[in-house]
Design an enzyme around this catalytic site. Structure first.
Site, PDB file in Angstrom:
ATOM      1  N   HIS A  16       7.708  -1.405   1.450  1.00  0.00           N
ATOM      2  CA  HIS A  16       7.246  -0.746   2.906  1.00  0.00           C
ATOM      3  C   HIS A  16       6.192  -1.475   3.283  1.00  0.00           C
ATOM      4  O   HIS A  16       5.212  -1.485   2.899  1.00  0.00           O
ATOM      5  CB  HIS A  16       7.213   0.542   2.885  1.00  0.00           C
ATOM      6  CG  HIS A  16       8.325   1.613   2.058  1.00  0.00           C
ATOM      7  ND1 HIS A  16       9.179   2.115   2.807  1.00  0.00           N
ATOM      8  CD2 HIS A  16       8.678   1.784   0.816  1.00  0.00           C
ATOM      9  CE1 HIS A  16      10.038   2.669   2.040  1.00  0.00           C
ATOM     10  NE2 HIS A  16       9.929   2.148   0.864  1.00  0.00           N
ATOM     11  N   HIS A 175      14.426   2.343  -6.948  1.00  0.00           N
ATOM     12  CA  HIS A 175      13.482   2.896  -7.603  1.00  0.00           C
ATOM     13  C   HIS A 175      13.999   4.092  -8.621  1.00  0.00           C
ATOM     14  O   HIS A 175      13.837   5.262  -8.213  1.00  0.00           O
ATOM     15  CB  HIS A 175      12.481   3.508  -6.441  1.00  0.00           C
ATOM     16  CG  HIS A 175      12.951   4.282  -5.543  1.00  0.00           C
ATOM     17  ND1 HIS A 175      13.873   5.163  -5.411  1.00  0.00           N
ATOM     18  CD2 HIS A 175      12.519   3.837  -3.997  1.00  0.00           C
ATOM     19  CE1 HIS A 175      14.325   5.686  -4.111  1.00  0.00           C
ATOM     20  NE2 HIS A 175      13.309   4.879  -3.473  1.00  0.00           N
ATOM     21  N   ASP A 248       8.451  -0.567  -4.276  1.00  0.00           N
ATOM     22  CA  ASP A 248       8.410   0.659  -3.482  1.00  0.00           C
ATOM     23  C   ASP A 248       6.996   0.829  -3.219  1.00  0.00           C
ATOM     24  O   ASP A 248       6.559   1.954  -2.944  1.00  0.00           O
ATOM     25  CB  ASP A 248       9.165   1.672  -4.266  1.00  0.00           C
ATOM     26  CG  ASP A 248       9.054   2.828  -3.179  1.00  0.00           C
ATOM     27  OD1 ASP A 248       9.445   2.761  -1.983  1.00  0.00           O
ATOM     28  OD2 ASP A 248       9.305   4.197  -3.921  1.00  0.00           O
TER      29      ASP A 248
HETATM   30  C1  NCD Z   1       8.421   5.914   0.802  1.00  0.00           C
HETATM   31  C2  NCD Z   1       7.607   5.858   2.057  1.00  0.00           C
HETATM   32  O1  NCD Z   1       6.495   6.200   2.215  1.00  0.00           O
HETATM   33  O2  NCD Z   1       8.002   5.154   3.191  1.00  0.00           O
HETATM   34  N1  NCD Z   1       7.895   6.807  -0.268  1.00  0.00           N
HETATM   35  C3  NCD Z   1       8.008   6.984  -1.361  1.00  0.00           C
HETATM   36  O3  NCD Z   1       7.307   8.162  -1.933  1.00  0.00           O
HETATM   37  N2  NCD Z   1       8.489   6.172  -2.180  1.00  0.00           N
HETATM   38  C4  NCD Z   1       9.761   6.127   1.234  1.00  0.00           C
HETATM   39  C5  NCD Z   1      10.636   6.135  -0.002  1.00  0.00           C
HETATM   40  O4  NCD Z   1      10.883   4.948  -0.542  1.00  0.00           O
HETATM   41  O5  NCD Z   1      11.278   7.168  -0.579  1.00  0.00           O
HETATM   42 ZN    ZN Z   2      10.941   3.184  -0.896  1.00  0.00          ZN
END
Ligand code: NCD
Ligand code: ZN
Length: 345
Positions: A16, A175, A248
């Site tokens: 992200h 994940h 992730d």
């Molecule tokens: C991710 C996000 O913040 O965009 N958050 C997370 O806890 N992994 C979204 C996701 O991949 O579930």
């Molecule tokens: Zn993610």
């Protein structure tokens, strides 16, 4: 004892990056370590079209220095209304590699996600035909299901039926956090693979509550019991080509995490490959790191392996307490604590 190792330059198959000033403050962490990354499309509003993905890709490149050579691999956010024609446009672009399936309401910015997977069947057919992988956030959203059981329930209720109906569709179970997910991927065809994050290899659910509530250890899917962490570690170091690196890394402003309703996401991009090196080292499996980090991902996606290299050295350093994040800050994994491997600039 190995004190230095050089591996094929790795890629991050689940990242992200956010957007705007926040992205500009963190993108270099990834580009310093990885040649490519699969960029998650859960912006506000989500990246649902190829045109939006291409514009986002350009904003990522503009946020980085010219000479990094970093290649963002773009994804589309699947909705009930994504049309098969969008898949054709994605393929023509050469820049959009995959489509992300968020069950509506499962995680951060997933409200526009899929309400019923059946609504997307025509598009999934087009993806299977074109060889475009479906990247899955594998948790049911039913509030009646215990939060620690949502991944296992998703396998039974959604993934198993999906793999039976779409035999040719490539699927990355993103994940993964449970032994059930490990077993599912091992039993599935070679068209099914999974990413594993550093936090799910390093921590079990005790880390959420050690000495108090730990918002910076909260992500989705949530950390699980020790036996699940052990199952993930065993398969990550096994050499199976079905499992590969996906951080992730999901930065949120400190205020959004340290809140009465803190949001999900752990920031690890600042030390991602270093953390994986530590994990593999502690497991006595440094020789398996390169496959997991640099080979299995491109092989699954049908992309060439990177030609460059990355050198890691055994060296203690301290992660900062925070990094700038737009006009706020982000608290990274291991904030203020020691890391045991370092990348060579
Ligand atoms: C991710 C996000 O913040 O965009 N958050 C997370 O806890 N992994 C979204 C996701 O991949 O579930
Ligand atoms: Zn993610």
């Amino acid at each position: 004892m190995t004190d230095s190792m050089t591996i094929t330059r790795p890629d991050d198959w689940h990242l992200h990056l956010r957007d705007g000033a926040a992205m500009a403050s963190v993108a270099r962490h990834t580009a310093e370590r990885f040649a490519r990354a699969i960029i998650m499309p859960n912006l506000k509003p989500p990246v649902t079209t190829t045109a939006q993905a291409l514009a986002y890709r350009q904003r990522i490149l503009d946020a980085l220095p010219d000479d990094t050579g970093f290649e963002p691999l773009m994804t589309l956010y699947l909705t009930d209304n994504t049309e098969p024609a969008e898949i054709a446009r994605a393929c023509e672009s050469g820049k959009v590699m995959a489509v992300k399936y968020y069950p509506a309401g499962a995680t951060t910015n997933s409200d526009a996600g899929v309400s019923r997977i059946e609504n997307t069947y025509a598009t999934l057919d087009a993806m299977a035909e074109a060889g475009v992988p479906l990247l899955v956030h594998g948790e049911v959203v039913d509030g009646d299901v215990d939060v620690f059981d949502r991944e296992a329930a998703f396998i039974d209720h959604v993934l198993l039926p999906l793999t039976r109906r779409f035999e040719r569709l490539k699927i990355v179970f993103e994940h993964i956090t449970t032994s059930q997910a490990v077993d599912f991927v091992l039993d599935a065809s070679e068209r099914v693979a999974a990413t594993i994050t550093p936090q799910h290899l390093l921590l079990n659910r005790n880390a959420l509550f050690s000495g108090g509530l730990r918002p910076h250890h909260y992500c989705l899917p949530v950390l699980k019991r020790e036996r699940h962490r052990q199952a993930l570690l065993d398969v990550a170091i096994s050499g199976s080509p079905k499992f590969f690196l996906g951080t992730d890394s999901a930065p949120h402003a400190r205020a959004a995490k340290q809140s009465a309703c803190g949001c999900a996401g752990i920031y690890s991009a600042h030390a991602a490959i270093e953390l994986y090196a530590e994990i593999f080292d502690q497991a006595g499996a440094l020789d398996q790191l390169e496959g997991f980090a640099s080979h299995h991902g491109p092989d699954f996606y049908g992309l060439p392996r990177n030609s460059g290299t990355l050198t890691l050295r055994r060296e203690e350093w301290q992660a900062p307490a925070s990094y700038d994040f737009g006009d706020d800050t982000v608290v990274p994994l291991r904030a203020g604590q020691s890391l045991h491997w370092r990348i060579q600039a």
